[in-house]
Every structure is written in structure tokens, then in C-alpha cells.
Design a protein around this motif. Structure first.
Motif, PDB file in Angstrom:
ATOM      1  N   VAL B 384      43.382  51.952  38.697  1.00  0.00           N
ATOM      2  CA  VAL B 384      43.969  50.893  39.505  1.00  0.00           C
ATOM      3  C   VAL B 384      42.915  49.809  39.729  1.00  0.00           C
ATOM      4  O   VAL B 384      41.724  50.099  39.787  1.00  0.00           O
ATOM      5  N   VAL B 385      43.374  48.571  39.784  1.00  0.00           N
ATOM      6  CA  VAL B 385      42.468  47.444  40.015  1.00  0.00           C
ATOM      7  C   VAL B 385      42.615  46.972  41.454  1.00  0.00           C
ATOM      8  O   VAL B 385      43.712  46.603  41.875  1.00  0.00           O
ATOM      9  N   MET B 386      41.519  47.011  42.202  1.00  0.00           N
ATOM     10  CA  MET B 386      41.531  46.449  43.544  1.00  0.00           C
ATOM     11  C   MET B 386      41.326  44.941  43.410  1.00  0.00           C
ATOM     12  O   MET B 386      40.347  44.497  42.817  1.00  0.00           O
ATOM     13  N   ARG B 387      42.264  44.182  43.924  1.00  0.00           N
ATOM     14  CA  ARG B 387      42.127  42.720  43.872  1.00  0.00           C
ATOM     15  C   ARG B 387      42.064  42.234  45.313  1.00  0.00           C
ATOM     16  O   ARG B 387      42.998  42.457  46.087  1.00  0.00           O
ATOM     17  N   ILE B 388      40.968  41.593  45.644  1.00  0.00           N
ATOM     18  CA  ILE B 388      40.827  41.129  47.021  1.00  0.00           C
ATOM     19  C   ILE B 388      40.610  39.622  47.028  1.00  0.00           C
ATOM     20  O   ILE B 388      39.894  39.075  46.188  1.00  0.00           O
ATOM     21  N   THR B 417      34.430  50.269  37.741  1.00  0.00           N
ATOM     22  CA  THR B 417      33.924  49.362  36.710  1.00  0.00           C
ATOM     23  C   THR B 417      34.666  48.033  36.802  1.00  0.00           C
ATOM     24  O   THR B 417      35.443  47.809  37.731  1.00  0.00           O
ATOM     25  N   GLY B 418      34.401  47.176  35.826  1.00  0.00           N
ATOM     26  CA  GLY B 418      35.226  45.971  35.703  1.00  0.00           C
ATOM     27  C   GLY B 418      34.766  44.788  36.513  1.00  0.00           C
ATOM     28  O   GLY B 418      35.547  43.892  36.811  1.00  0.00           O
ATOM     29  N   PHE B 419      33.479  44.761  36.910  1.00  0.00           N
ATOM     30  CA  PHE B 419      33.003  43.567  37.597  1.00  0.00           C
ATOM     31  C   PHE B 419      32.334  42.673  36.576  1.00  0.00           C
ATOM     32  O   PHE B 419      31.175  42.833  36.246  1.00  0.00           O
ATOM     33  N   ALA B 420      33.102  41.771  36.046  1.00  0.00           N
ATOM     34  CA  ALA B 420      32.579  40.903  34.994  1.00  0.00           C
ATOM     35  C   ALA B 420      32.688  39.455  35.438  1.00  0.00           C
ATOM     36  O   ALA B 420      33.448  39.125  36.337  1.00  0.00           O
ATOM     37  N   GLY B 421      31.902  38.618  34.792  1.00  0.00           N
ATOM     38  CA  GLY B 421      32.050  37.176  35.031  1.00  0.00           C
ATOM     39  C   GLY B 421      31.281  36.664  36.228  1.00  0.00           C
ATOM     40  O   GLY B 421      31.448  35.532  36.641  1.00  0.00           O
ATOM     41  N   GLY B 422      30.426  37.514  36.825  1.00  0.00           N
ATOM     42  CA  GLY B 422      29.580  37.037  37.908  1.00  0.00           C
ATOM     43  C   GLY B 422      30.303  36.928  39.237  1.00  0.00           C
ATOM     44  O   GLY B 422      31.460  37.322  39.370  1.00  0.00           O
TER      45      GLY B 422
END
Lengths: 108, 449
Positions: B384-388, B417-422
Motif C-alpha cells: 500500500v502507498v501512504m500518500r500524505i 520503500t518508494g521515496f524517490a525524486g527528493g
């Protein structure tokens, strides 16, 4: 018998500011009377509890076998203000199609 | 008078399929290519571009597109009508004329301006145009200093004037999405501007074309898998007749399809009271529309009724109203959702400890509830992707939020995982101020070059 709206309807939704509109369309003309009878503004308001924070308005378009719902105060402020992934309410159409209703079997 | 004209939709918004307008003028016969580029947020973006460079402020995509299609349009006598002039239709015209010169072709370009009232707001208010918020009735003075763009929505009439003066390309500023389709019908068939039923016909045809392929199989909810060759989807075409009949169709060799169900979905898109679809040109009654499938990919529309236009134009003004920033992190099985929810809890505690101020902090879990919210069933998720997202008036708080996401990877729940793009950067919230203005208070300007 219990049916899901997905079986007898299709839908499209979009935004006008913080108001979402959901167009609910009967797949065949004979189903229009079912949705006209069962899918009232109150039923839709209850279905979208926690999503639609304002009132629900319903408009009838029997010529297109369709109902149009306006869901006020539903998009987290709308436009660039909204923090929602679906800030334009594009998927509220399929959210409405999840609804289950009890109908007389002879109708289908 | 022509007995039939074919009006092709080329774009449903700025950012739509770039090949669509090229296909429309090359894959079959059409008389007009109409393109809607303007959404509310687009106007303030364009206004910003114009502030930086007075030669900008229009839909830049239009120029390379015209470089490609202009020779074809001239050869086939196809007219182009678009609101891609944005907040600088004159500069857009100049760019088009340079392209024509480069290509060695002669073309008459019409410009519809006068919709931009940013510089005249105070004069208009002083002359008794209140410009209060038409939804909340608030006074304009509450936001006046922050207003960054202000445009009147014109209808079909100024475009008709440009066509009458011989323009083959008509570039407008803020014209309604429907006006660009109605105008060619008025011009070609000599419809009177107070023939309300006919005005409603062209307006509703415009509504069908204004979102591009949404009328030819895109975003179709009933049987989406039945839509053929979406990779080469053909955009819709309105075949108009002098008696007010319209056939919605598409080029045969392209993908997609046009059916009663598909056209109906678009008719229901973003409408309010269907008996009163208000435009500068008329008030159209969607409950009068009759549809009939009259052939493969041919849907006939007839029976349309309209009522007189109101005495007002709509005005849309934009103003800066704070900042937002968003970020995401992905959590994997087992207990993916539980971990993501815990991460959200930790993050909120840290934001609170820092004393940051936000109007709203919103967390959604993509793969679980970001679309259907409370209607989402509880099922075991593989990931699941946490989007805040946060929104606030204070730029620094919104920026500081962006520095709190990456730390969660080493200081929070596992399998993340999945923290991309700064770090996420704050972006501006553009709020809208819709108002009405008496038609007599503003003047569309029509110029042909």
C-alpha cells in the motif's frame, strides 16, 4: 433480490469546484424506472457518508435513461486546494456503482 | 450555404494526445478543427508565464502543431478554432504568422480578445459591477489585492465575426468550450443568434466535443474492454446539418467507438441542473436531447430545445491562497496497511512537535481507499502507498513538512520503500472567484490579420 448498480447502470463523474457530479445511466431503458424509484438523493447521501459532506441534489433525465447527482462539499475544497488523490471526483462514478439495492425479481 | 459541416475535436484539455489533431485533419474529411485548451487553473499559469515574458501566455503546444498541420489545413480548406490564445491571443497570433511565413504560406488569422479584465477590475467595480462571488455572495474586496487573473467567458458570437471577416484560424482568449463548436454552425448555416433551439444544438454538440475522446470510447465505464484500438483512438466529430440535426461520429480508420452509451456518458459529464445548462449563447435543456444510433459509430442527436441567454457573462478570477505539498511512501506485506497507518501517526506527531501550522493534513492509502474512501472493503493488501498532503498559508511550514518524509524510512515501520525524486516542494494553491458581469460592461475585440 439484491442487485449491484454495476449490473444495470454505467456512470461518469467529474467536478465543479468542491462539488462532484455523478451521472448514473441505466444500461437499458427498462432499468430507468428502477433507478428513478430507488436511487433517491437521500439514498445517495447515505451511500457517500464520510465522502460527501454537503447536500446531495438529484436531477432526472428520462430521455437519456439517466439521473444526475450533485454531491456538494465532496472534493476536499476542489481544484488545486484539494489534498485528495481524486481531487476531481473522477472515480466517484464507480463508487456509486458499488451500491446494492433490493428490487422485485420480476423487474430484471 | 453548405448542407453539412464536419467539426472535429482535436484536444480535450491542454496536455491531451498531441497526435489527435493531426489525425483529425489527415485521416478523413473535416471542415473545422476545434481545440479546447483552457481549464481554470491554466489561465493563472499562463498569466504567470506572461508576467515573466510578455511574448508568452498562450498554449505553446499550438505552435508546433500548426507548423505540422497548417499546409494540410490550407490545402483542404479546414478552419481551425481554438481558445489556446489563453491570456495572450495576440502573441499567439504573432507566433502563428511567423510559422506561416517560415512555411511560405498565406493564412488569415483572427483573434478574439477583450476577455482579460485584470487591468480593469477597479474601474468595473467603480462603475457598479460588484463582481461578488456568485457562489458565496462574498464581496470582492476580501480578495481584491490577491487577484492574479480575471477573464470573462465569451461565447460563439465573436468567433462568428472573425470567420465572417475571412479568418481561417481563429485564436481566442477565454471562450467557452462550447462556443468554439457552436460558432462554425452559426457562420456556415446563417443561424440567428436568438434561435435558441439552434444555439442549444451547437452548444450541446460543443459539450460532446469539448472533452475529446471521452465521446469516442475513452474513460467509458459501461464496457471499457469492448472499445477497439484505444492506442489509435479517434477523437469525436460532430457532423452538423442546417436543420439542427447532429451526427456524432469519428474517422473510420481510427480506434475507439461512438455509441449511444458513450455519448450519453459525456452528456452527463460535469453538468449541474440539466434543464439549465447556462452559456453566454443560450440556456440549453439537456432533458430535451434525443439520441439514436443510425449506423456504425454514428449517433444522431435531435429534438434539442434551448431558452434565451442570460444578461450576464461569467467571470473567473484567480488568486493565490496558500501552498500544498505531497509525498508518498510504499509499505509491503505483511501488515502493509497497519504499517502505513502507524507511519502516518508518527509523522503527524512529529509535525505537531515541530509546531508547524497547516489548514489540513490529509492521508490516503493508495491501493486501499484513495478513490472510494469509506466504501473501500477491508482486504489483506500485498502493498500500500501512504500518500500524505498538507496545505497551509505559511510557505515555511509546508516546506518543512517535506523534510519529514525520508526520515520515516529509517525511523519508522519496516518494509518501506518508494521515496524517490527528493524532498517534496511546496506548490501554490490557486483559488477561484467566480462572478457574473453584465454583458454590456465588456466588449469582445475581434481582429483579423
Amino acid at each position: 433480490m439484491k442487485i449491484q448498480l454495476l449490473q444495470i447502470c454505467h456512470a461518469r463523474s467529474g467536478d465543479k469546484g468542491d462539488t462532484a457530479n455523478v451521472g448514473l445511466i441505466a444500461r437499458e431503458q427498462k432499468y430507468y424506472s428502477i433507478i428513478e424509484k430507488h436511487i433517491t438523493a437521500d439514498v445517495v447521501k447515505k451511500h457517500f457518508e464520510g465522502i460527501c459532506l454537503g447536500k446531495v441534489e438529484r436531477f432526472e433525465l428520462p430521455n437519456l435513461w439517466a439521473l444526475n447527482f450533485l454531491l456538494h462539499n465532496s472534493l476536499g475544497g476542489g481544484g488545486t486546494k484539494s489534498l485528495k488523490n481524486d481531487a476531481q471526483g473522477k472515480t466517484l462514478s464507480s463508487a456509486l456503482l458499488r451500491m446494492e439495492i433490493e428490487i422485485k425479481e420480476s423487474k430484471l | 450555404m453548405k448542407q453539412k459541416i464536419r467539426i472535429a475535436s482535436g484536444q480535450g484539455f491542454w496536455g491531451d494526445l498531441l497526435t489527435a489533431p493531426i489525425d483529425q485533419v489527415t485521416k478523413g474529411q473535416v471542415d473545422y478543427l476545434v481545440m479546447d485548451y483552457l481549464a481554470e487553473v491554466t489561465m493563472s499559469i499562463l498569466q504567470k508565464q506572461k508576467l515573466k515574458d510578455p511574448k508568452l501566455g498562450y498554449a505553446k503546444d499550438l505552435i508546433p502543431l500548426l507548423e505540422t498541420i497548417l499546409p494540410i489545413c490550407i490545402e483542404k480548406n479546414i478552419k481551425v478554432v481554438t481558445n489556446g490564445g489563453g491570456v495572450n491571443p495576440i502573441a499567439c497570433k504573432d507566433a502563428i504568422l511567423s510559422v506561416a511565413q517560415k512555411l511560405g504560406v498565406n493564412v488569415k488569422v483572427g483573434v478574439v480578445a477583450g476577455d482579460d479584465i485584470l487591468e480593469q477590475i477597479d474601474t468595473l467595480v467603480a462603475n457598479g459591477n460588484e463582481l461578488k462571488n456568485m457562489e458565496t455572495s462574498e464581496s470582492l474586496s476580501n480578495v481584491r489585492p490577491k487577484i492574479s487573473s480575471a477573464n470573462v467567458y465569451f461565447g460563439a458570437a465573436p468567433i462568428v465575426e472573425a470567420l465572417k471577416q475571412g479568418a481561417q484560424i481563429v485564436i481566442t482568449g477565454r471562450t467557452t468550450d462550447t462556443g468554439i463548436t457552436l460558432a462554425p454552425m452559426i457562420y456556415e448555416f446563417g443561424w440567428s443568434l436568438d434561435d435558441w433551439d439552434k444555439m442549444a444544438v451547437g452548444t450541446i454538440a460543443g459539450h460532446i466535443l469539448e472533452c475529446g475522446a471521452q465521446s469516442s470510447g475513452g474513460n467509458f465505464s459501461a464496457d471499457w474492454e469492448s472499445v477497439p484500438d484505444m492506442a489509435n483512438i479517434g477523437f469525436p466529430i460532430a457532423e452538423a446539418y442546417p436543420n439542427g440535426e447532429i451526427i456524432i461520429t469519428k474517422h473510420e480508420t481510427l480506434g475507439g467507438k461512438v455509441t449511444r452509451q458513450i455519448v450519453t456518458e459525456q452528456l452527463l459529464y460535469e453538468i449541474g441542473n440539466p434543464k439549465e445548462y447556462i452559456t453566454p449563447d443560450c440556456v440549453a435543456d439537456f432533458t430535451s436531447i434525443q439520441l439514436e444510433e443510425v449506423g456504425a459509430n454514428r449517433v444522431k442527436m435531435f429534438g434539442v430545445k434551448g431558452k434565451p441567454a442570460t444578461e450576464f457573462f461569467k467571470v473567473s478570477m484567480a488568486y493565490l491562497d496558500g501552498f500544498v505539498a505531497f509525498s508518498t511512501l510504499t509499505y509491503a506485506w505483511p501488515d502493509a496497511l497497519k504499517k502505513a497507518q502507524k507511519a502516518d501517526e508518527i509523522l503527524r506527531a512529529r509535525l505537531k512537535n515541530l509546531g508547524l501550522e497547516f489548514e489540513e493534513v490529509r492521508t490516503e492509502f493508495l491501493g486501499y481507499n484513495s478513490c472510494h474512501g469509506s466504501l473501500s472493503p477491508n482486504v489483506e493488501l500485498n502493498e500500500v502507498v501512504m500518500r500524505i498532503g498538507v496545505r497551509g498559508k505559511d510557505y515555511k511550514s509546508v516546506e518543512r513538512f517535506g523534510k519529514e518524509i525520508a526520515p520515516l524510512i529509517l525511523t519508522g515501520p519496516p518494509s518501506v520503500t518508494g521515496f524517490a525524486g527528493g524532498r517534496p516542494k511546496p506548490s501554490e494553491v490557486i483559488a477561484y472567484w467566480p462572478a457574473l458581469i453584465r454583458k454590456a460592461a465588456v466588449n469582445p475585440k475581434v481582429l483579423v490579420f
